[in-house]
Design a protein around this motif. Structure first.
Motif, PDB file in Angstrom:
ATOM      1  N   GLU A   1     100.786 -16.629  17.850  1.00 36.68           N
ATOM      2  CA  GLU A   1     100.771 -15.194  18.123  1.00 36.68           C
ATOM      3  C   GLU A   1     100.213 -14.404  16.939  1.00 36.68           C
ATOM      4  OE1 GLU A   1     104.085 -11.839  19.019  1.00 36.68           O
ATOM      5  OE2 GLU A   1     104.211 -13.693  20.201  1.00 36.68           O
ATOM      6  N   THR A   2     100.651 -14.749  15.725  1.00 38.43           N
ATOM      7  CA  THR A   2     100.149 -14.087  14.529  1.00 38.43           C
ATOM      8  C   THR A   2      98.826 -14.736  14.141  1.00 38.43           C
ATOM      9  OG1 THR A   2     102.411 -13.670  13.766  1.00 38.43           O
ATOM     10  CG2 THR A   2     100.641 -13.481  12.136  1.00 38.43           C
ATOM     11  N   LYS A   3      97.768 -13.959  14.172  1.00 43.99           N
ATOM     12  CA  LYS A   3      96.433 -14.480  13.920  1.00 43.99           C
ATOM     13  C   LYS A   3      96.094 -14.447  12.434  1.00 43.99           C
ATOM     14  CE  LYS A   3      95.447 -15.298  18.182  1.00 43.99           C
ATOM     15  NZ  LYS A   3      95.486 -16.670  18.647  1.00 43.99           N
ATOM     16  N   ILE A   4      95.361 -15.480  12.005  1.00 39.52           N
ATOM     17  CA  ILE A   4      94.834 -15.550  10.650  1.00 39.52           C
ATOM     18  C   ILE A   4      93.363 -15.174  10.739  1.00 39.52           C
ATOM     19  CG2 ILE A   4      94.381 -17.031   8.656  1.00 39.52           C
ATOM     20  CD1 ILE A   4      96.661 -18.881   9.767  1.00 39.52           C
ATOM     21  N   PRO A   5      92.961 -14.056  10.128  1.00 45.09           N
ATOM     22  CA  PRO A   5      91.568 -13.612  10.262  1.00 45.09           C
ATOM     23  C   PRO A   5      90.577 -14.644   9.717  1.00 45.09           C
ATOM     24  CG  PRO A   5      92.914 -11.935   9.186  1.00 45.09           C
ATOM     25  CD  PRO A   5      93.754 -13.162   9.297  1.00 45.09           C
TER      26      PRO A   5
ATOM     27  N   GLY B   1      86.750 -15.079  15.164  1.00 43.44           N
ATOM     28  CA  GLY B   1      87.524 -13.948  14.658  1.00 43.44           C
ATOM     29  C   GLY B   1      88.845 -14.333  14.022  1.00 43.44           C
ATOM     30  N   SER B   2      89.342 -15.538  14.327  1.00 50.02           N
ATOM     31  CA  SER B   2      90.581 -15.998  13.706  1.00 50.02           C
ATOM     32  C   SER B   2      90.554 -17.518  13.573  1.00 50.02           C
ATOM     33  CB  SER B   2      91.817 -15.570  14.531  1.00 50.02           C
ATOM     34  OG  SER B   2      91.899 -16.299  15.729  1.00 50.02           O
ATOM     35  N   LEU B   3      91.343 -18.006  12.627  1.00 46.40           N
ATOM     36  CA  LEU B   3      91.440 -19.453  12.418  1.00 46.40           C
ATOM     37  C   LEU B   3      92.314 -20.105  13.463  1.00 46.40           C
ATOM     38  CD1 LEU B   3      91.864 -19.677   8.534  1.00 46.40           C
ATOM     39  CD2 LEU B   3      89.781 -19.811   9.875  1.00 46.40           C
ATOM     40  N   ASN B   4      93.132 -19.307  14.140  1.00 43.61           N
ATOM     41  CA  ASN B   4      94.030 -19.840  15.150  1.00 43.61           C
ATOM     42  C   ASN B   4      93.870 -19.038  16.427  1.00 43.61           C
ATOM     43  OD1 ASN B   4      95.200 -17.581  13.972  1.00 43.61           O
ATOM     44  ND2 ASN B   4      97.239 -18.424  13.893  1.00 43.61           N
TER      45      ASN B   4
ATOM     46  N   ILE C   1      87.231 -27.483   0.846  1.00 41.21           N
ATOM     47  CA  ILE C   1      86.226 -27.263   1.881  1.00 41.21           C
ATOM     48  C   ILE C   1      86.702 -26.139   2.790  1.00 41.21           C
ATOM     49  CG2 ILE C   1      84.994 -28.273   3.840  1.00 41.21           C
ATOM     50  CD1 ILE C   1      85.301 -31.006   2.479  1.00 41.21           C
ATOM     51  N   ASN C   2      85.847 -25.159   2.998  1.00 45.69           N
ATOM     52  CA  ASN C   2      86.203 -23.983   3.789  1.00 45.69           C
ATOM     53  C   ASN C   2      86.017 -24.207   5.283  1.00 45.69           C
ATOM     54  OD1 ASN C   2      87.011 -22.174   1.738  1.00 45.69           O
ATOM     55  ND2 ASN C   2      84.865 -21.842   1.193  1.00 45.69           N
ATOM     56  N   HIS C   3      86.701 -23.358   6.042  1.00 51.49           N
ATOM     57  CA  HIS C   3      86.570 -23.328   7.501  1.00 51.49           C
ATOM     58  C   HIS C   3      85.291 -22.602   7.892  1.00 51.49           C
ATOM     59  CE1 HIS C   3      87.377 -22.361  11.709  1.00 51.49           C
ATOM     60  NE2 HIS C   3      86.958 -21.144  11.388  1.00 51.49           N
ATOM     61  N   SER C   4      84.722 -23.015   9.008  1.00 46.43           N
ATOM     62  CA  SER C   4      83.646 -22.264   9.648  1.00 46.43           C
ATOM     63  C   SER C   4      83.753 -22.472  11.150  1.00 46.43           C
ATOM     64  CB  SER C   4      82.270 -22.734   9.174  1.00 46.43           C
ATOM     65  OG  SER C   4      81.245 -22.051   9.881  1.00 46.43           O
ATOM     66  N   CYS C   5      83.451 -21.422  11.900  1.00 44.86           N
ATOM     67  CA  CYS C   5      83.398 -21.540  13.365  1.00 44.86           C
ATOM     68  C   CYS C   5      82.112 -22.241  13.805  1.00 44.86           C
ATOM     69  CB  CYS C   5      83.502 -20.153  14.001  1.00 44.86           C
ATOM     70  SG  CYS C   5      85.093 -19.349  13.720  1.00 44.86           S
ATOM     71  N   ASN C   6      81.156 -22.369  12.886  1.00 46.28           N
ATOM     72  CA  ASN C   6      79.907 -23.102  13.139  1.00 46.28           C
ATOM     73  C   ASN C   6      79.707 -24.084  11.979  1.00 46.28           C
ATOM     74  OD1 ASN C   6      77.461 -23.903  14.197  1.00 46.28           O
ATOM     75  ND2 ASN C   6      76.337 -22.200  13.283  1.00 46.28           N
TER      76      ASN C   6
ATOM     77  N   ILE D   1      79.675 -27.048   2.309  1.00 47.61           N
ATOM     78  CA  ILE D   1      80.226 -27.981   3.291  1.00 47.61           C
ATOM     79  C   ILE D   1      81.394 -27.270   3.976  1.00 47.61           C
ATOM     80  CG2 ILE D   1      81.452 -30.165   3.567  1.00 47.61           C
ATOM     81  CD1 ILE D   1      79.843 -31.160   1.124  1.00 47.61           C
ATOM     82  N   THR D   2      81.393 -27.283   5.320  1.00 48.16           N
ATOM     83  CA  THR D   2      82.442 -26.603   6.085  1.00 48.16           C
ATOM     84  C   THR D   2      82.857 -27.455   7.278  1.00 48.16           C
ATOM     85  OG1 THR D   2      80.827 -25.443   7.476  1.00 48.16           O
ATOM     86  CG2 THR D   2      81.572 -24.294   5.489  1.00 48.16           C
ATOM     87  N   TYR D   3      84.065 -27.206   7.765  1.00 43.73           N
ATOM     88  CA  TYR D   3      84.508 -27.795   9.034  1.00 43.73           C
ATOM     89  C   TYR D   3      85.458 -26.825   9.715  1.00 43.73           C
ATOM     90  CZ  TYR D   3      88.806 -29.403   6.642  1.00 43.73           C
ATOM     91  OH  TYR D   3      89.979 -29.461   5.940  1.00 43.73           O
ATOM     92  N   ASP D   4      85.678 -27.031  11.008  1.00 45.18           N
ATOM     93  CA  ASP D   4      86.581 -26.178  11.789  1.00 45.18           C
ATOM     94  C   ASP D   4      88.002 -26.667  11.550  1.00 45.18           C
ATOM     95  OD1 ASP D   4      88.069 -24.822  13.715  1.00 45.18           O
ATOM     96  OD2 ASP D   4      86.562 -25.083  15.280  1.00 45.18           O
ATOM     97  N   TYR D   5      88.862 -25.813  11.012  1.00 47.00           N
ATOM     98  CA  TYR D   5      90.250 -26.204  10.728  1.00 47.00           C
ATOM     99  C   TYR D   5      91.042 -26.501  11.997  1.00 47.00           C
ATOM    100  CZ  TYR D   5      89.819 -24.612   5.817  1.00 47.00           C
ATOM    101  OH  TYR D   5      89.477 -24.448   4.507  1.00 47.00           O
ATOM    102  N   LYS D   6      90.645 -25.914  13.113  1.00 46.38           N
ATOM    103  CA  LYS D   6      91.322 -26.138  14.391  1.00 46.38           C
ATOM    104  C   LYS D   6      92.831 -25.916  14.303  1.00 46.38           C
ATOM    105  CE  LYS D   6      87.795 -29.120  16.244  1.00 46.38           C
ATOM    106  NZ  LYS D   6      87.447 -30.360  16.886  1.00 46.38           N
TER     107      LYS D   6
END
Length: 115
Positions: free
Chosen positions: A98-102, A112-115, A53-58, A88-93
């Motif tokens: 400091e190092t961002k995951i796009p 803009g980033s997962l973290n 299941i992939n991440h989504s900000c929405n 199906i998606t959810y926010d990985y939270k």
């Protein structure tokens, strides 16, 4: 309820070692999901479809940690009715680092980033 996130229940020390080993072995993705400070579920080699299941900000779902007979489990729940052929998606939270995951979710409200 959509699906339970299943895999091997391991401690943080083991998760750190596995993450490094997976990188050394060239495994592109690891599926480590934190339950609490001490417990991780590793679905990398023995998980179910929930690991894909992939991440989504929405997102249309959310992950919740529940207890069943004093054992903690991760369950994915729907926020709304989900149509056939809808991803199906959810926010990985992920924790802020400091190092961002796009993030490539494409949502209008994308952070803009997962973290």
């Amino acid at each position: 309820m959509v699906i339970e996130y299943v895999g091997q229940i391991i401690r943080q020390v083991i998760a750190d070692m596995r993450e490094q080993r997976y990188e050394e072995e060239g495994i592109g993705s690891s599926y480590l999901f934190r339950v609490d400070q001490d417990t991780i579920i590793d679905a990398t080699k023995c998980g179910n479809l929930a690991r894909f299941i992939n991440h989504s900000c929405n997102p249309n779902c959310y992950a919740k940690i529940i207890s069943v007979e004093s054992q903690k489990k991760i369950v994915i729940y729907s926020r709304q009715p989900i149509s056939v052929n809808k991803e199906i998606t959810y926010d990985y939270k992920f924790p802020i680092e400091e190092t961002k995951i796009p993030c490539l979710c494409g949502a209008d409200s994308c952070r803009g980033s997962l973290n």
